[in-house]
Design a protein around this motif. Structure first.
Motif, PDB file in Angstrom:
ATOM      1  N   TRP A 141     -50.541  -7.767 -18.931  1.00 15.11           N
ATOM      2  CA  TRP A 141     -50.666  -7.222 -17.586  1.00 15.11           C
ATOM      3  C   TRP A 141     -50.824  -5.716 -17.670  1.00 15.11           C
ATOM      4  N   VAL A 142     -51.555  -5.131 -16.745  1.00 17.96           N
ATOM      5  CA  VAL A 142     -51.773  -3.686 -16.699  1.00 17.96           C
ATOM      6  C   VAL A 142     -51.452  -3.179 -15.296  1.00 17.96           C
ATOM      7  N   ARG A 143     -50.863  -1.985 -15.220  1.00 17.10           N
ATOM      8  CA  ARG A 143     -50.620  -1.304 -13.938  1.00 17.10           C
ATOM      9  C   ARG A 143     -51.214   0.095 -14.050  1.00 17.10           C
ATOM     10  N   ASN A 144     -52.144   0.428 -13.160  1.00 15.23           N
ATOM     11  CA  ASN A 144     -52.795   1.738 -13.224  1.00 15.23           C
ATOM     12  C   ASN A 144     -52.002   2.784 -12.452  1.00 15.23           C
ATOM     13  N   SER A 145     -52.484   4.019 -12.459  1.00 15.72           N
ATOM     14  CA  SER A 145     -51.753   5.119 -11.827  1.00 15.72           C
ATOM     15  C   SER A 145     -51.665   4.978 -10.310  1.00 15.72           C
ATOM     16  N   SER A 162     -52.578  -5.959 -12.493  1.00 16.87           N
ATOM     17  CA  SER A 162     -53.455  -7.120 -12.660  1.00 16.87           C
ATOM     18  C   SER A 162     -53.310  -7.676 -14.075  1.00 16.87           C
ATOM     19  N   GLN A 163     -53.663  -8.944 -14.207  1.00 17.35           N
ATOM     20  CA  GLN A 163     -53.631  -9.587 -15.515  1.00 17.35           C
ATOM     21  C   GLN A 163     -54.940  -9.295 -16.236  1.00 17.35           C
ATOM     22  N   LEU A 164     -54.844  -8.767 -17.468  1.00 16.63           N
ATOM     23  CA  LEU A 164     -56.050  -8.487 -18.257  1.00 16.63           C
ATOM     24  C   LEU A 164     -56.595  -9.748 -18.913  1.00 16.63           C
ATOM     25  N   TRP A 165     -55.724 -10.518 -19.545  1.00 16.79           N
ATOM     26  CA  TRP A 165     -56.164 -11.714 -20.246  1.00 16.79           C
ATOM     27  C   TRP A 165     -54.964 -12.593 -20.580  1.00 16.79           C
ATOM     28  N   VAL A 181     -50.096   1.540 -17.788  1.00 13.91           N
ATOM     29  CA  VAL A 181     -48.962   0.968 -18.507  1.00 13.91           C
ATOM     30  C   VAL A 181     -49.158  -0.542 -18.577  1.00 13.91           C
ATOM     31  N   TYR A 182     -48.526  -1.168 -19.564  1.00 14.09           N
ATOM     32  CA  TYR A 182     -48.769  -2.569 -19.876  1.00 14.09           C
ATOM     33  C   TYR A 182     -47.458  -3.330 -19.990  1.00 14.09           C
TER      34      TYR A 182
END
Length: 126
Positions: free
Chosen positions: A70-74, A79-82, A104-105
């Motif tokens: 999962w990734v969270r932007n600034s 969202s889920q990347l893969w 951040v992940y």
């Protein structure tokens, strides 16, 4: 009316700055990370040198294991990347993902036989 617009603009800028500081403060410095399923059913591992993720099914019980990144932007959007599945074969499945400093992940792993997913305790980046 102009003061009101300026006050709103200042509030938006302040909130955005607080979010960026919050994201940065919650991120941990780069290092290897691993999350484990209960009963030694499997795990998900991040190897920092090379930015490689591994998902490993460690029990021959007929069920597989899936890991997700999962990734969270600034801006605070998550969202889920893969996802990456492992099971039914020898060894772990691996995937490279360049982990940068702008987002951040978080890792998530679950067993296909049921039960709750396990999440990495903190968001991380490099």
């Amino acid at each position: 009316m102009i003061k009101s617009k300026l006050a709103r603009a200042a509030a938006v800028v302040g909130a955005s700055a607080a979010l960026v500081v919050g994201v940065s403060a919650s991120a941990q410095a780069d290092s290897d990370k691993q999350i484990n399923l209960p009963s030694s059913r499997g795990y998900m591992h991040f190897h920092d040198d090379g930015d490689v993720f591994s998902v490993c099914d460690t029990k021959a019980d007929g069920y597989g294991v899936t890991g997700a990144l999962w990734v969270r932007n600034s801006a605070g959007i998550t969202s889920q990347l893969w996802t990456l599945d492992d099971g039914g074969d020898a060894g772990c499945d691996k995937k490279g993902e360049n982990i940068g400093q702008l987002s951040v992940y978080k890792m998530e792993v679950w067993w296909h036989g049921g039960g709750a997913a396990v999440w990495s305790p903190d968001w991380f980046n490099e």
